[in-house]
Motif scaffolding. Structure first.
Motif, PDB file in Angstrom:
ATOM      1  N   MET A 229     -10.693   5.953  -1.942  1.00 14.75           N
ATOM      2  CA  MET A 229      -9.244   6.022  -2.036  1.00 14.75           C
ATOM      3  C   MET A 229      -8.837   6.253  -3.485  1.00 14.75           C
ATOM      4  O   MET A 229      -9.532   5.826  -4.403  1.00 14.75           O
TER       5      MET A 229
ATOM      6  N   LYS B 260       1.022   3.437  -3.260  1.00 15.67           N
ATOM      7  CA  LYS B 260       2.024   3.782  -2.247  1.00 15.67           C
ATOM      8  C   LYS B 260       1.976   2.799  -1.080  1.00 15.67           C
ATOM      9  O   LYS B 260       3.008   2.414  -0.541  1.00 15.67           O
ATOM     10  N   TRP B 261       0.758   2.395  -0.682  1.00 17.08           N
ATOM     11  CA  TRP B 261       0.625   1.427   0.403  1.00 17.08           C
ATOM     12  C   TRP B 261       1.287   0.110   0.026  1.00 17.08           C
ATOM     13  O   TRP B 261       1.984  -0.497   0.832  1.00 17.08           O
TER      14      TRP B 261
ATOM     15  N   ASP C 120      -3.427   5.938  -6.574  1.00 16.99           N
ATOM     16  CA  ASP C 120      -2.070   6.345  -6.196  1.00 16.99           C
ATOM     17  C   ASP C 120      -1.795   6.038  -4.721  1.00 16.99           C
ATOM     18  O   ASP C 120      -0.707   5.591  -4.373  1.00 16.99           O
ATOM     19  N   THR C 121      -2.787   6.291  -3.860  1.00 18.97           N
ATOM     20  CA  THR C 121      -2.627   5.988  -2.438  1.00 18.97           C
ATOM     21  C   THR C 121      -2.424   4.500  -2.240  1.00 18.97           C
ATOM     22  O   THR C 121      -1.515   4.072  -1.521  1.00 18.97           O
TER      23      THR C 121
END
Length: 89
Positions: free
Chosen positions: A55, A62-63, A58-59
């Motif tokens: 992962m 966002k989560w 950034d992902t």
């Protein structure tokens, strides 16, 4: 009235179906990997999550912005595996 074949509608429907398949396959892969990950505490360190599940930070950011809870302990960030299952579900 008879229905006419609309190639544009068929093309769009196929695109939506392919996108749905892609998202579903990504979800299934993530869920399977989470089930493989064993933890005595039921949690995973953020650095391990990023590494093991390929992962981006950034992902994960966002989560968290969208409601994924985290645990801060001793200068490290952890996530409950159950929360990851529920969030990604």
């Amino acid at each position: 009235m008879g229905e006419r074949y609309d190639p544009m509608a068929a093309y769009l429907a196929n695109g939506v179906l392919e996108e749905f398949r892609k998202i579903t396959n990504e979800w299934l892969k993530f869920q399977k990997e989470l089930f493989k990950y064993e933890s005595k505490t039921g949690e995973i360190r953020q650095s391990d999550l990023l590494k093991e599940f390929h992962m981006s930070s950034d992902t994960l950011k966002k989560w968290r912005e969208n409601g994924l809870p985290s645990i801060n302990r001793g200068g490290s960030v952890f996530y409950l595996l159950e929360d990851l299952h529920d969030f990604y579900y």
